[in-house]
Each structure stands twice: as C-alpha cells, then as structure tokens.
Design an enzyme around this catalytic site. Structure first.
Site, PDB file in Angstrom:
ATOM      1  N   HIS A  98       0.830  -1.204   0.000  1.00  0.00           N
ATOM      2  CA  HIS A  98       0.000   0.000   0.000  1.00  0.00           C
ATOM      3  C   HIS A  98       0.867   1.258   0.000  1.00  0.00           C
ATOM      4  O   HIS A  98       0.667   2.174  -0.799  1.00  0.00           O
ATOM      5  CB  HIS A  98      -0.926  -0.015   1.222  1.00  0.00           C
ATOM      6  N   CYS A 474      -1.858  -2.638 -16.071  1.00  0.00           N
ATOM      7  CA  CYS A 474      -2.009  -1.564 -15.080  1.00  0.00           C
ATOM      8  C   CYS A 474      -1.348  -1.902 -13.748  1.00  0.00           C
ATOM      9  O   CYS A 474      -1.474  -1.153 -12.796  1.00  0.00           O
ATOM     10  CB  CYS A 474      -3.477  -1.212 -14.878  1.00  0.00           C
TER      11      CYS A 474
HETATM   12  C1  PEP Z   1      -2.893  -5.375  -9.890  1.00  0.00           C
HETATM   13  O1  PEP Z   1      -3.218  -6.337  -9.190  1.00  0.00           O
HETATM   14  O2  PEP Z   1      -1.941  -5.380 -10.686  1.00  0.00           O
HETATM   15  C2  PEP Z   1      -3.660  -4.109  -9.818  1.00  0.00           C
HETATM   16  C3  PEP Z   1      -3.401  -3.104 -10.614  1.00  0.00           C
HETATM   17  O3  PEP Z   1      -4.617  -4.020  -8.850  1.00  0.00           O
HETATM   18  P1  PEP Z   1      -4.280  -3.719  -7.304  1.00  0.00           P
HETATM   19  O4  PEP Z   1      -2.833  -3.345  -7.211  1.00  0.00           O
HETATM   20  O5  PEP Z   1      -5.201  -2.632  -6.891  1.00  0.00           O
HETATM   21  O6  PEP Z   1      -4.598  -5.045  -6.665  1.00  0.00           O
END
Ligand code: PEP
Ligand code: MG
Length: 518
Positions: A98, A474
C-alpha cells in the site's frame, strides 16, 4: 549530429526520475553514511522529523513542520497523513505494498520493507543502525536507493527544463503503445495529464471510500443485515462517488477513464479504534459487542485470496449497482458540461471464471441501461475485466466473450503465479537474490518467463476472439522500461502507471519501438 531517433534511444529512462523528483544535494550526500537500507519504493529524497501516525503527520504539517511518516506498514486510513508528509518509511512491504503504490501515485518519496528497523509504534520509537529514534528526531530517506540517513541532508527541488518537453515530443512520435495512468484523485489525474497521460486506465475506487465524509457510510453498509439496509447506506455513498467521478472526468477533459470497481476485502474498512466502533454501534442501533462480532466475522486467513474483487459484487450486487449509477450519471453530467462524448469504461477486478464476470456484467449493464434511459440520452459504455488470476489468463478465450477490454493486473498476477504475497515477499527475496535464484524483484520487473507467458497466451487468445478490442497493463510493472518493451513486443495497446512515471513510460515505449523496428 544525432538524429531525434538516436537521441531518444540514448537516454536512460531512469534519469527522468531524477528530473521529476527532489534529490539530495550531491555534495552533502557524499559525506553521509546510511544507517539503514531497504527498498527504494518511490523515487525522490526527503528529510524531516519522525512521526508515527497519520494523524500526527497531518497535525505537525499544519504547524509547518516537515515530517517523515514512519510506520510498520500503511493502510488506506493513512492516506491523508501520507499526503502531509515529505516521505514515508515502512518496516514491512514490497514494491506493490500500500505505502509504495500510494506514494508513487502522489510522487512522494518512500522507502519500504526496512526489516532491520525494530519498531515500537505504541511508544513511538524505533531502533536502526544501533541508534534509538524518537518522535521529532530528524532522518533523511532516499526513495531511489532505499538508503536511510541519520539527521538532515539538504534536498534540491526537481527541475524540468525545456529539453524535457522536446525529448518527450520526439518520444511520442516513435512509440506505438499508448500511455495511460493509474489515478484516483483529480489532482493525480491532472498531474498525469500534464506529464502526458492519454487517459486513466485504472481508477481504484476503494481509495475514495476512505475520505472522512464517507468512511462512516461504507462501515454502515458492511454492518448491514439486509439488502435494504445495505442499499440505504450505499445511497448515501452514491452522490459522493458520482462527485468523485465527475471531477476525474473533468480533469481528464474527454480522455478515457477506466473505473475499477471495489476490490479489497471489506475488513480493510472496518474501524479498529474503540471510539469508532462505539460510534458505528450507535448509528447502526447495535451493541458494541454485535459490531465487534461482525468485524471478527470478516477475518480471513488469507484476505488477498479471499472475499475481494468481483466476489464482492457477486455476493452484494447492490455495491456494483451503486458504482454503476455513479459512473454513468457522472459521465452524462460531464459530457454535457464539457461538450464531449464520454464513453465510460467499467472494469471488474479479480475475475477467474467467465460466469462470474457475466453475472457482474449483467448487473452493470442492466443498471447502466436504466440510468441512460431515464436520462433520455445516448451513451456508449464498455465493461471489461482485469486479468490478475492465472485461471483468467488460461481461459482468456472464454473471458473474451464477455469482456470488452482486458487489463493485466500484474501485481496480483505476479503474486498468484509465484504463489507468494506481494506484501510479505520482501522478507525472503533478498536471500533469493544472494543465491542467484532470482535476479530481480518480480513485483518490479515483470517475470517474462512465467507471468509473461500467461500474458502472451492470453493476448493471443484474445486477439483471435475479439481483435478489435484493447489490451493493457495496469500493475506497477506498467512503469518499468523492460516490462514496457515486453508489452510492445506482445502487442498490447496500453501501459498504465502512476502519474510521475508517465514520462518514463513514454520514453521507454518509444525506445521499445525503435529497438524492435522491423
Ligand atoms: C494489480 O493487481 O496489478 C492491480 C493493478 O490491482 P491492485 O494493485 O489494486 O490489486
Ligand atoms: Mg489487483
């Protein structure tokens, strides 16, 4: 005389980080000896007084003190305090923790996973490099190298010259990949756009639920016994969520915005402080014990593989309905205001089976169609999914029948392919580097052999099923140059990364295109 192409190919994309973030005064840095070293999780340099809580960070910053927020780990509740700090240092967590993800989004320096630090948050002290540090002591941290220094090292501001714009314009001429951003606040969105982002490819909606004016309503929703009660709490959230989306659409001024529906396990939102539990009990007309029982019922042994992602919408479709109404109403309002046709993109997280995607998509489409009909407007919208569970990649041909776009969520995809936690792997990965089992952090540089094979396979299956639709990445890897080259070669359409990494991504995408020119 070099050509534009040669100039673009020559630049080390990592140097752009130096241009875009403050650094230490090189003279002062020469004489400094680090007292500890951890993961350089978000670039830049920062110096300030130690505080141990987000509330203290906020309060001290109001008194014009420069602070470094030191925590064992951060949670979404710490976001306001993180914003108020010069930098963040954590005892636990890797590059996709985080603290790291949020700090990068804010363009704030972060050093994470400092396992040498012996932390005593309750008594507001920690030990590092043989010294005990207290609240108010000054430290300096380097988010690029991961070094931690005792005392103050002067910093120099980031400075972007005219050459930067020129190089970026050249890079844009050669790249094939589009570069979008991961952003969930209007400020981050505007920054990303200024740095060249061509839209948002990941808006993590859960970040919006932690604002002080809405956390109460989300907690009410979680502690509801019936669908009606849950809907009543969600009705309170809807206008706030709609307002958030309107601001994002306005900030992006017609560029596409992909909005990812609620993803984290609900226990992340429940109160931990006694006073907050009492307040929630009062609003819900329940006893403190009843609320505590609900909270403990949300406990999971492995929350990252638990009741999260689209599983939340399968069990509580009313959450997806509320988010859909907010997205579509916001898009209608802003389309009118800015005079451009917005086509909302809704992204369903953590899908592993086409039927679960279809279930949620049906809820989304029925709700969206109703809102559009009520408004008496014409509006196209798109529902896609994240590919972040290996089963989703393995069955991409099936999932492609229901999804209008794929975004590879490589943070979770890496976690689930390797079978180790994105938050805890930092503890043992250094032994793997020492023993030459792994060369790099797989959460930073995409593992092209394993995770990459899943992406390649899924992309090929997808192209065979729906060649017209977009694919992107992403996860945090979207800002890493070697991963960007891989994305270029595999033929993805988009890479998406936090705002301050957008220029690096633009340059790396151009370099990938130049290097792999046929
Ligand atoms: C991922 O898992 O790559 C993602 C972009 O989602 P998060 O980091 O919010 O789990
Ligand atoms: Mg994910």
């Amino acid at each position: 005389m070099r050509t534009e192409k040669e100039a673009v190919a020559m630049i080390d994309p990592r140097n752009l980080d130096t241009l875009l973030h403050p650094g230490f005064d090189p003279k002062a840095l020469k004489e400094a000896e680090p007292v500890g070293r951890a993961l350089g999780a978000s670039p830049g340099a920062a110096c300030g007084k130690i505080v141990f809580s987000a509330e203290d960070a906020e309060e001290w910053a109001k008194r014009k003190e420069k602070v470094i927020l030191v925590r064992l780990e951060t949670s979404p509740e710490d976001i306001v305090g993180m914003k108020a700090s010069q930098g963040i240092l954590t005892g636990r967590g890797g590059r996709t923790s985080h603290a790291a993800v949020v700090a990068r989004g804010m363009g704030k320096c972060c050093v994470s996973g400092c396992t040498e630090m012996v932390m005593d948050e309750e008594n507001k002290t920690f030990k590092l490099g043989g010294k005990e540090y207290h609240e108010g002591d000054i430290i300096s941290i380097d988010g690029t190298t991961g070094n931690i220094y005792d005392g103050a090292i002067p910093t120099v501001e980031a400075s972007v010259s005219g050459d930067f714009g020129r190089i970026m314009a050249w890079a844009d001429k050669y790249r094939k990949l589009k570069v979008r951003t991961n952003a969930d606040t209007p400020t981050d969105a505007a920054k990303a756009k200024e740095l060249g982002a061509e839209g948002i490819w990941l808006c993590r909606t859960e970040h919006m639920f932690f604002e002080p004016d809405r956390i109460g309503a989300i907690r009410e929703m979680i502690c509801s016994d019936t669908v009606e009660e849950r809907e009543a709490a969600l009705n309170k959230l809807e206008p706030m969520q709609q307002g958030d989306f309107e601001k994002l659409y306005e900030a992006m001024d017609g560029y596409n915005v992909t909005i990812r529906f609620l993803d984290p396990p609900l226990h992340e939102f429940v109160p931990t402080e006694e006073k907050d539990i009492e307040e929630l009990a009062k609003t819900k007309g329940k006893s403190v014990e009843e609320i505590k029982a609900i909270i403990s019922s949300l406990h999971e042994f492995n929350p990252m593989m638990g009741h999260r992602g689209c599983r939340l919408a399968v069990t509580y479709p009313e959450i997806a309905k509320m988010q859909t109404r907010a997205v579509i109403k916001a898009a209608i309002a802003v389309s009118k205001k800015i005079g451009k046709n917005i086509e909302p993109e809704i992204m369903i997280p953590l899908v592993g089976e086409v039927k679960e995607l279809k279930y949620v998509k049906d809820v989304v489409c029925a709700t969206a169609d109703e809102v559009i009909a009520e408004a008496g407007v014409e509006m196209k919208y798109h529902v896609g999914t994240m590919i972040e569970i290996p089963r989703a990649a393995l069955t991409a041909d099936e999932i492609a029948k229901e999804a209008e776009f794929f975004s590879f969520g490589t943070n979770d995809l890496t976690q689930m392919t390797f079978g180790f936690s994105r938050d805890d792997a930092g503890k043992f990965l250094s032994a793997y580097y020492d023993k030459k089992i792994y060369e790099n952090d797989p959460f930073q540089k995409l593992d092209q052999v394993g995770v990459g094979k899943l992406i390649k396979m899924a992309a090929e299956m997808w192209r065979a099923t729906r060649p017209d639709i977009h694919l992107g990445i992403c996860g945090e890897h979207g800002g890493d140059p070697t991963t960007i080259e891989f994305c270029h070669k595999v033929g993805l359409d988009y890479v998406s990364c936090s705002p301050y990494r957008v220029p690096v991504a633009r340059l790396a995408a151009a370099q990938a295109a130049i290097k792999n020119e046929k």
